[in-house]
Scaffold this active site. Structure first.
Site, PDB file in Angstrom:
ATOM      1  CB  SER A 172      -0.955   0.006   1.201  1.00 61.73           C
ATOM      2  OG  SER A 172      -0.229   0.030   2.397  1.00 61.73           O
ATOM      3  CG  ASP A 421      -1.264   4.287   9.343  1.00 64.85           C
ATOM      4  OD1 ASP A 421      -0.037   4.053   9.345  1.00 64.85           O
ATOM      5  OD2 ASP A 421      -2.014   3.927   8.420  1.00 64.85           O
ATOM      6  CG  HIS A 424      -0.382   3.604   5.281  1.00 67.13           C
ATOM      7  ND1 HIS A 424      -0.757   2.736   6.287  1.00 67.13           N
ATOM      8  CD2 HIS A 424      -0.182   2.839   4.184  1.00 67.13           C
ATOM      9  CE1 HIS A 424      -0.799   1.496   5.813  1.00 67.13           C
ATOM     10  NE2 HIS A 424      -0.447   1.528   4.547  1.00 67.13           N
TER      11      HIS A 424
END
Length: 446
Positions: A172, A421, A424
């Site tokens: 990702s 997070d 990311h």
């Protein structure tokens, strides 16, 4: 118990259901790992355990120097021809290391696009929309020490892509770079001349009709075949088992692509051992596996990938890139902030370069990637985004993200230790810089 040869044997049961379905751009759950609650091992002393890799790594210190940058040095003026007009763009000379430099606050030219202007961004990366109050993380520009990056011109890149395919392959983080690239070019494309679709649960394709070009993303977090390929195992919470010598299942979809950008790192970083399938497939259970030391398994996979590239890529027609690892910022003490909580509430990059810092990046895997790419018969452009990204503790999605398609609730946002997070990145943001570096290569070296 560990068996001979550095292996530990285990077995477990996994469902053998394969999930395939078409998805829209808002269904980001298909490619969005959820690692926010997972512990990342620090790998202290791991280099000492594998001295041969360290001694033979033959890589320079990749940390930027504290010396001031020298703009407009080692630059050359190049004419780039397009359909409508000839444009001149200033390119760095080949001898300039564009990965060595510093972050400069530049509110005039950055961000390169506005969050609200790009309809193709998924909810997991739209930090301002998701409640983040500060936006300065969007205004930092990467300034190489001895030259400058060329101004990003979407039409010039699209001319390079005319009649061609550009594909990001990996996890990702590469998906975020793919979203960034779409946003960087989409504003110059008429609404009825661009489209986004998915041909499978692995592949998403952004089409630019007038240029007969595509910008694609292919899900393969380990590059080789793994149980994490299945949609049901993409949340990052289940055990990961790989087939380190099996790549053709994915590789068949990479053939004849003009620009291939690979990455693989973050799915490896939960243990010092990697589960390797003992047997031929994931279809029939129970699954039995051996546990192999992380660096050994990582190199096996990269050697498999390198062999595929050498056997299937014609360097006269295709260009291959390998992106180094994207760092995490999960320990606020790494940048001397005892009052912080992971990466939450960080609003500026790490700007003090007087001494090296460590945010937990596995330098041994970095060295393995360098060694493998350098040894290949087919030229591979190594995109060293690691060090410049290590400074960007401010640029993560933190609590302003979505997990499995759902935005964090107020209660979850109030607990950044559990939910932030720090893997990311927000968009616009750091992945745009990765694409500026890729853009520089594409318009000048390919």
């Amino acid at each position: 118990m560990k068996d001979g040869g550095g292996l530990r044997s285990q077995s477990c049961n996994y469902p053998s259901i394969l999930v395939f379905f078409t998805f829209s751009i808002v269904a980001c759950v298909l490619f969005n790992e959820n690692f926010v609650a997972l512990p990342f091992p620090r790998f202290k002393g791991i280099l000492e355990e594998y001295p041969a890799v360290q001694e033979n790594s033959n890589i320079d210190d990749v940390r930027p120097s504290a010396k001031g940058t020298k703009e407009n040095v080692n630059m050359e003026l190049v004419s780039v021809e397009g359909d409508h007009e000839d444009e001149e763009v200033v390119l760095p000379r080949k001898e300039c290391d564009i990965f060595l430099g510093e972050w400069v606050l530049d509110k005039l030219t950055h961000p390169l696009y506005k969050e609200e202007d790009c309809e193709f961004l998924t909810d997991s990366v739209t930090c301002i929309k998701n409640g983040r109050k500060d936006s300065m993380y969007q205004n930092w520009r990467w300034q190489p020490r001895d030259c400058s990056l060329p101004k990003f011109k979407a039409t010039l890149l699209l001319e390079k892509l005319r009649g061609k395919r550009l594909m990001f392959v990996g996890d990702s983080l590469n998906r975020q770079q793919w979203e960034s690239m779409i946003c960087l070019v989409q504003s110059v494309i008429p609404p009825d001349k661009k489209s986004l679709s998915s041909s499978s649960s692995f592949l998403s394709v952004f089409k630019i009709k007038d240029y007969n070009a595509t910008i694609e993303f292919y899900w393969a977090p380990f590059l080789v075949e793994s149980n994490s390929d299945a949609v049901s195992n993409r949340n990052g919470q289940s055990d990961r088992v790989i087939m380190p010598e099996s790549i053709s299942k994915h590789g068949d979809d990479w053939k004849n692509v003009d620009y291939l950008i690979f990455n693989t790192y973050i799915w490896w970083m939960t243990s010092i051992y990697t589960k390797v399938l003992r047997g031929g497939s994931f279809v029939e259970g129970p699954i039995e596996y051996d546990e192999v030391e992380l660096p050994i398994a990582y190199e096996r996979v990269l050697r498999t990938w390198a062999k595929w590239v050498e056997e299937n890529v014609d360097p006269k027609h295709s260009s291959v890139f390998f992106s180094s690892m994207s760092p995490t910022h999960a320990r606020n003490l790494d940048w001397d902030n005892p009052d912080g909580i992971k990466c939450s509430n960080e609003t500026k990059p790490i700007l003090n370069k007087s001494k090296p810092f460590d945010v937990g990046t596995n330098r041994q895997l970095f060295a393995i990637a360098v060694n493998v790419t350098r040894s290949m018969k087919v030229p591979v452009n190594f995109l060293n985004v690691t060090t410049l990204s290590e400074y960007r503790k401010d640029a993560h999605t933190s609590i302003y993200t979505a997990i499995e398609g759902k935005l964090l609730s107020p209660e979850e946002k109030s607990d950044p230790l559990k939910y932030a997070d720090c893997l990311h990145w927000c968009l616009p943001g750091l992945p745009d810089t990765w694409n500026e570096l890729l853009y520089t290569y594409i318009i000048s070296r390919t």
